[in-house]
Scaffold this motif. Structure first.
Motif, PDB file in Angstrom:
ATOM      1  N   VAL A  56     -50.552 -68.352 -55.744  1.00  0.00           N
ATOM      2  CA  VAL A  56     -49.233 -68.693 -56.300  1.00  0.00           C
ATOM      3  C   VAL A  56     -48.587 -69.812 -55.492  1.00  0.00           C
ATOM      4  CG1 VAL A  56     -46.886 -67.846 -56.676  1.00  0.00           C
ATOM      5  CG2 VAL A  56     -48.846 -66.430 -57.333  1.00  0.00           C
ATOM      6  N   LEU A  57     -48.652 -69.711 -54.159  1.00  0.00           N
ATOM      7  CA  LEU A  57     -48.060 -70.744 -53.308  1.00  0.00           C
ATOM      8  C   LEU A  57     -48.795 -72.073 -53.469  1.00  0.00           C
ATOM      9  CD1 LEU A  57     -47.325 -68.758 -50.025  1.00  0.00           C
ATOM     10  CD2 LEU A  57     -45.660 -69.606 -51.682  1.00  0.00           C
ATOM     11  N   GLY A  58     -50.127 -72.009 -53.617  1.00  0.00           N
ATOM     12  CA  GLY A  58     -50.888 -73.227 -53.840  1.00  0.00           C
ATOM     13  C   GLY A  58     -50.491 -73.910 -55.140  1.00  0.00           C
ATOM     14  N   ILE A  59     -50.315 -73.117 -56.195  1.00  0.00           N
ATOM     15  CA  ILE A  59     -49.868 -73.673 -57.480  1.00  0.00           C
ATOM     16  C   ILE A  59     -48.475 -74.268 -57.345  1.00  0.00           C
ATOM     17  CG2 ILE A  59     -49.210 -73.060 -59.838  1.00  0.00           C
ATOM     18  CD1 ILE A  59     -51.440 -70.938 -59.772  1.00  0.00           C
ATOM     19  N   GLN A  60     -47.610 -73.578 -56.601  1.00  0.00           N
ATOM     20  CA  GLN A  60     -46.255 -74.091 -56.396  1.00  0.00           C
ATOM     21  C   GLN A  60     -46.286 -75.436 -55.681  1.00  0.00           C
ATOM     22  OE1 GLN A  60     -43.768 -71.719 -53.847  1.00  0.00           O
ATOM     23  NE2 GLN A  60     -41.900 -72.778 -54.430  1.00  0.00           N
ATOM     24  N   ALA A  61     -47.154 -75.563 -54.678  1.00  0.00           N
ATOM     25  CA  ALA A  61     -47.260 -76.833 -53.951  1.00  0.00           C
ATOM     26  C   ALA A  61     -47.706 -77.959 -54.878  1.00  0.00           C
ATOM     27  CB  ALA A  61     -48.228 -76.690 -52.780  1.00  0.00           C
ATOM     28  N   VAL A  62     -48.693 -77.676 -55.732  1.00  0.00           N
ATOM     29  CA  VAL A  62     -49.175 -78.684 -56.678  1.00  0.00           C
ATOM     30  C   VAL A  62     -48.080 -79.070 -57.669  1.00  0.00           C
ATOM     31  CG1 VAL A  62     -50.814 -79.120 -58.548  1.00  0.00           C
ATOM     32  CG2 VAL A  62     -51.583 -77.977 -56.463  1.00  0.00           C
ATOM     33  N   ILE A  63     -47.343 -78.067 -58.173  1.00  0.00           N
ATOM     34  CA  ILE A  63     -46.264 -78.340 -59.123  1.00  0.00           C
ATOM     35  C   ILE A  63     -45.183 -79.196 -58.476  1.00  0.00           C
ATOM     36  CG2 ILE A  63     -44.373 -77.264 -60.407  1.00  0.00           C
ATOM     37  CD1 ILE A  63     -46.256 -74.929 -61.004  1.00  0.00           C
ATOM     38  N   LEU A  64     -44.859 -78.910 -57.202  1.00  0.00           N
ATOM     39  CA  LEU A  64     -43.861 -79.706 -56.492  1.00  0.00           C
ATOM     40  C   LEU A  64     -44.304 -81.161 -56.381  1.00  0.00           C
ATOM     41  CD1 LEU A  64     -42.730 -77.379 -53.558  1.00  0.00           C
ATOM     42  CD2 LEU A  64     -41.275 -78.295 -55.358  1.00  0.00           C
ATOM     43  N   ILE A  65     -45.565 -81.360 -55.987  1.00  0.00           N
ATOM     44  CA  ILE A  65     -46.081 -82.722 -55.814  1.00  0.00           C
ATOM     45  C   ILE A  65     -46.078 -83.472 -57.145  1.00  0.00           C
ATOM     46  CG2 ILE A  65     -48.131 -84.082 -55.225  1.00  0.00           C
ATOM     47  CD1 ILE A  65     -48.772 -81.899 -53.143  1.00  0.00           C
ATOM     48  N   LEU A  66     -46.597 -82.826 -58.191  1.00  0.00           N
ATOM     49  CA  LEU A  66     -46.643 -83.475 -59.501  1.00  0.00           C
ATOM     50  C   LEU A  66     -45.242 -83.728 -60.042  1.00  0.00           C
ATOM     51  CD1 LEU A  66     -49.589 -81.556 -61.237  1.00  0.00           C
ATOM     52  CD2 LEU A  66     -49.611 -83.866 -60.269  1.00  0.00           C
ATOM     53  N   GLY A  67     -44.337 -82.765 -59.811  1.00  0.00           N
ATOM     54  CA  GLY A  67     -42.975 -82.917 -60.305  1.00  0.00           C
ATOM     55  C   GLY A  67     -42.260 -84.087 -59.673  1.00  0.00           C
ATOM     56  N   VAL A  68     -42.459 -84.276 -58.358  1.00  0.00           N
ATOM     57  CA  VAL A  68     -41.833 -85.409 -57.676  1.00  0.00           C
ATOM     58  C   VAL A  68     -42.506 -86.717 -58.086  1.00  0.00           C
ATOM     59  CG1 VAL A  68     -41.307 -86.444 -55.443  1.00  0.00           C
ATOM     60  CG2 VAL A  68     -41.168 -83.982 -55.723  1.00  0.00           C
ATOM     61  N   PHE A  69     -43.845 -86.701 -58.161  1.00  0.00           N
ATOM     62  CA  PHE A  69     -44.595 -87.916 -58.496  1.00  0.00           C
ATOM     63  C   PHE A  69     -44.218 -88.431 -59.890  1.00  0.00           C
ATOM     64  CE2 PHE A  69     -48.380 -90.052 -60.213  1.00  0.00           C
ATOM     65  CZ  PHE A  69     -48.525 -91.058 -59.264  1.00  0.00           C
ATOM     66  N   ARG A  70     -44.084 -87.523 -60.841  1.00  0.00           N
ATOM     67  CA  ARG A  70     -43.750 -87.912 -62.208  1.00  0.00           C
ATOM     68  C   ARG A  70     -42.255 -88.118 -62.416  1.00  0.00           C
ATOM     69  NH1 ARG A  70     -47.673 -83.500 -65.296  1.00  0.00           N
ATOM     70  NH2 ARG A  70     -49.665 -84.462 -64.717  1.00  0.00           N
ATOM     71  N   GLY A  71     -41.444 -87.706 -61.456  1.00  0.00           N
ATOM     72  CA  GLY A  71     -40.006 -87.906 -61.543  1.00  0.00           C
ATOM     73  C   GLY A  71     -39.242 -86.782 -62.208  1.00  0.00           C
TER      74      GLY A  71
END
Length: 271
Positions: free
Chosen positions: A158-173
Motif C-alpha cells: 500500500v505504501l509503495g503504491i502511495q509513493a508511486v501515486i504521489l510521484i505520478l500526481g506531481v509529475f502530471r500536475g
C-alpha cells in the motif's frame, strides 16, 4: 427572504470550512518543518538529529508552554482531518463524482484518518511524563509472526503504491492542481515548493514501504518503521548525509508549502 437566508448560511459554512482548513494547513506545515529542520541539521553536523512525527511532537512538548503547544497542534490537526472529510463527503470545491474524482476523494478521506491518529498522538503526549523512544511494536506480537508478516507485506505494498501515486500526481500536475492556486500571487513559487516537497515525501514513503516489505518477507523483525528510521537509513546509504540533507530540505519545502497555503490558497469552486 428564505432564499437570502439560504445564501447567508451557505456563505457562513464556506467561511467556517476555510478557517478550519487554514488552521489545519498551518498545523501540518509546522510538523513537517520541525522534522525537516532537525533532520537537515543532523545531515550538516550542526547538532540536530533525524526525527519523525512522534519526535516532532515530543520536541514541541519540551518547549516553553509545551503542553499548550501540543493542545494547539492536536486541535489544528483535527481541523485538518475535518477539512479532509468535508472535501471527501461534501465536495465544497466541486471535484465531481466520476471515477477519477472518487479516487481523489477516497485519498482525501484516508489522509483525514491518518491525521486523526497524529492529533490523538499529540494529545497522548499531554498525559505522559516519560518518553520511551525505543518502544517498538511488540504489543502486536499477539497476532503471531505469520499474520504479522502478511500485514507488513500488505502495508508495504500500500505504501509503495502511495509513493508511486504521489510521484505520478506531481509529475502530471494533478496533485498540485487540487490545491486550486491558479491566479494567486506567487502561485508558481508555491507550486515549486510543493513539487519538491511531495517528491521528497514520496521518496521517504518508498523507503518506509521497503522496510515493511523486507520485514514481512525476509527478516521477520516486526518493528514498525517511520520517518525517523527512513532518514537514518539515508544517512547510512552510499551518498549518506548529502542525500539525507537533500530530502530533509524537501520536507522543509513541504512544510513551508502547507503554511503558505494558509495565505494563498484559493477556496473557490473549480469550473
Amino acid at each position: 427572504m428564505y432564499l437570502w437566508e439560504i445564501f447567508v448560511d451557505s456563505q457562513h459554512l464556506k467561511k467556517s470550512y476555510r478557517i478550519t482548513a487554514i488552521i489545519g494547513f498551518i498545523s501540518k506545515g509546522i510538523i513537517y518543518l520541525v522534522i525537516g529542520i532537525f533532520s537537515l541539521l543532523a545531515a550538516l553536523n550542526m547538532g540536530g538529529e533525524s526525527v519523525g512525527t512522534n519526535q516532532a511532537l515530543i520536541f514541541l512538548k519540551r518547549q516553553i508552554f509545551g503542553q499548550t503547544l501540543l493542545v494547539l497542534m492536536g486541535a489544528g490537526l483535527l481541523c485538518y482531518s475535518y477539512w479532509m472529510f468535508v472535501q471527501a463527503f461534501k465536495d465544497p470545491e466541486n471535484m465531481g463524482s466520476d471515477r477519477k474524482a472518487f479516487l481523489q476523494r477516497f485519498g482525501v478521506f484516508s489522509t483525514g484518518l491518518v491525521y486523526i491518529f497524529v492529533a490523538f498522538l499529540a494529545f497522548y503526549h499531554l498525559f505522559t511524563y516519560s518518553i520511551d523512544d525505543d518502544k517498538t511494536s511488540q504489543y502486536l506480537d499477539f497476532l503471531g509472526p505469520h499474520l504479522l508478516s502478511i500485514i507488513f507485506i500488505i502495508v508495504g505494498i500500500v505504501l509503495g503504491i502511495q509513493a508511486v501515486i504521489l510521484i505520478l500526481g506531481v509529475f502530471r500536475g494533478r496533485l498540485l492542481d487540487q490545491f486550486n492556486l491558479e491566479g494567486r500571487r506567487n502561485s508558481q513559487l508555491i507550486r515549486r515548493l510543493g513539487q519538491f516537497g511531495f517528491y521528497s515525501r514520496a521518496f521517504i514513503v518508498a523507503i518506509i514501504a521497503y522496510f515493511f516489505l523486507r520485514a514481512g518477507i525476509y527478516t521477520g523483525n516486526h518493528e514498525i518503521k517511520g520517518i525517523q528510521d527512513a532518514f537514518s537509513f539515508l544517512e547510512q546509504s552510499f551518498l549518506g548525509r548529502a542525500l539525507m540533507a537533500f530530502t530533509a530540505a524537501g520536507f522543509i519545502a513541504y512544510g513551508a508549502f502547507y503554511v503558505l497555503l494558509s495565505r494563498f490558497r484559493n477556496f473557490e469552486e473549480k469550473e
